[in-house]
Design an enzyme around this catalytic site. Structure first.
Site, PDB file in Angstrom:
ATOM      1  N   GLU A 207     -34.846 -49.223  -1.230  1.00 22.78           N
ATOM      2  CA  GLU A 207     -34.130 -47.955  -1.276  1.00 22.78           C
ATOM      3  C   GLU A 207     -35.119 -46.807  -1.183  1.00 22.78           C
ATOM      4  O   GLU A 207     -35.667 -46.371  -2.205  1.00 22.78           O
ATOM      5  CB  GLU A 207     -33.338 -47.823  -2.586  1.00 22.78           C
ATOM      6  CG  GLU A 207     -32.047 -48.589  -2.642  1.00 22.78           C
ATOM      7  CD  GLU A 207     -31.157 -48.055  -3.765  1.00 22.78           C
ATOM      8  OE1 GLU A 207     -30.047 -47.604  -3.471  1.00 22.78           O
ATOM      9  OE2 GLU A 207     -31.595 -48.081  -4.921  1.00 22.78           O
TER      10      GLU A 207
ATOM     11  N   HIS B 196     -34.670 -49.340 -10.657  1.00 21.89           N
ATOM     12  CA  HIS B 196     -34.064 -48.353  -9.769  1.00 21.89           C
ATOM     13  C   HIS B 196     -34.856 -47.050  -9.851  1.00 21.89           C
ATOM     14  O   HIS B 196     -35.331 -46.662 -10.921  1.00 21.89           O
ATOM     15  CB  HIS B 196     -32.608 -48.109 -10.158  1.00 21.89           C
ATOM     16  CG  HIS B 196     -31.832 -47.353  -9.136  1.00 21.89           C
ATOM     17  ND1 HIS B 196     -31.933 -45.980  -8.998  1.00 21.89           N
ATOM     18  CD2 HIS B 196     -30.949 -47.762  -8.185  1.00 21.89           C
ATOM     19  CE1 HIS B 196     -31.154 -45.590  -8.013  1.00 21.89           C
ATOM     20  NE2 HIS B 196     -30.542 -46.648  -7.495  1.00 21.89           N
TER      21      HIS B 196
END
Length: 256
Positions: A172, A104
Site C-alpha cells: 500500500e 498498516h
C-alpha cells in the site's frame, strides 16, 4: 428469505480484504449484511472484512452463513497481561478472526509503530494461528527519489519474523491511500515482483502479495490484470456495499 449461492471452484486463488477502519456502526452493518446475503459468492475467492474491533463479533453473527472471513485491524504482541486497551491475538482467534492486519501505515505513523514492533505483532499473530497481512508502503518522496524498492525491502526484512508459514504482504503506497492516485501497472508489477524476490532470497520462502491504495470499481480490473497481484486490500470503497460488490464481481470475472 434471501439465499446465498456458493459457486464451487477448485481452489482459493485470490484474497479480497476490506478494511473498514474506524467506520460503520450497528445499523450500517445490518444494512450491509442484508445486501451481502442476496449476493452470489464463489468460494474460490477468500473474502475477509476487517470491521472496527468492537463490531467483530456483531458482524460475524450476521454473515456466519456466508463464505466471508472476519479479520482484525490490529493486535498486540502479548497474549495476556497488564496491557490496558490492547487486543490479544488469542482473543481475536477466540471470537472467530482468521486474518489480522499488522503494520498498516496509519498505525506506523499515528501510533509510532516501528518495524521491530510490527515484527513482534506479526510473530504473536502467527503463534495464535491468525494469518497476518503485513502492510508495507513507501512515501511519495521515496517514490519520486527512486528509493521505493530499497525502502520496501528494508521494511520487509525488519518487519517479518525469521520463520513463518502463512503471511500475506499488502503493498500500500502511502501516497496512494485515500488519494485516488495509484501507481502504474508496471510500477505495481515491479514492486510485487520485488517483494516476492526479497522474501525468497532473505527468508527462503514464498508469499502472496496483495495491492492496496485507492482500489475502486473503476481501477480494480487494471490492478488485477497485473500478473504478480494476488488480491486486493480495499479501504474507502469497501464501506459502500454497491462498490464493494462491484469490486468483488470484477475479481470473479478476472478469474474466469
Amino acid at each position: 428469505k434471501n439465499k446465498c449461492f456458493i459457486l464451487k471452484l477448485k481452489e482459493t486463488l485470490m484474497l479480497i480484504a476490506a478494511n473498514w477502519k474506524m467506520n460503520l456502526g450497528k445499523s450500517e452493518i445490518d444494512q450491509f449484511s442484508k445486501i451481502l446475503q442476496s449476493n452470489e459468492f464463489h468460494d474460490s475467492l477468500d473474502i475477509c472484512i476487517f470491521p472496527p474491533s468492537v463490531y467483530i463479533n456483531y458482524l460475524n453473527t450476521r454473515i456466519e452463513n456466508l463464505p466471508i472471513s472476519i479479520g482484525a485491524q490490529n493486535c498486540y504482541h502479548e497474549f495476556s497481561g497488564a496491557f490496558t486497551g490492547e487486543v490479544s491475538p488469542t482473543s481475536l482467534k477466540d471470537i472467530g478472526c482468521k486474518y489480522v492486519l499488522v503494520g498498516h501505515s496509519e498505525r506506523r505513523v499515528n501510533n509510532n509503530e516501528s518495524n521491530l514492533y510490527v515484527q513482534k505483532c506479526t510473530s504473536a499473530a502467527i503463534k495464535a494461528n491468525l494469518i497476518p497481512i503485513l502492510c508495507v508502503g513507501e512515501t511519495l518522496k521515496d517514490r519520486v527519489s527512486g528509493t521505493a524498492l530499497d525502502f520496501i525491502e528494508n521494511q520487509l526484512i525488519e518487519s517479518i519474523p525469521s520463520s513463518f508459514e502463512n503471511i500475506f504482504v499488502a503493498y500500500e503506497p502511502i501516497w496512494s491511500i485515500g488519494t485516488g492516485k495509484i501507481p502504474s501497472s508496471s510500477e505495481i508489477k515491479e514492486m510485487h515482483k520485488h517483494i516476492k524476490q526479497v522474501i525468497s532470497s532473505k527468508f527462503n520462502n514464498s508469499i502472496k502479495v496483495i495491492y492496496g491504495g485507492s482500489v475502486n470499481p473503476s481501477n480494480v480490473s487494471d490492478i488485477l490484470n497485473v500478473n504478480e497481484v494476488d488480491g486486493i486490500l480495499i479501504g474507502g470503497a469497501s464501506l459502500n456495499p454497491k462498490d464493494f460488490l462491484a469490486i468483488y464481481h470484477s475479481t470473479v470475472k478476472h478469474l474466469n
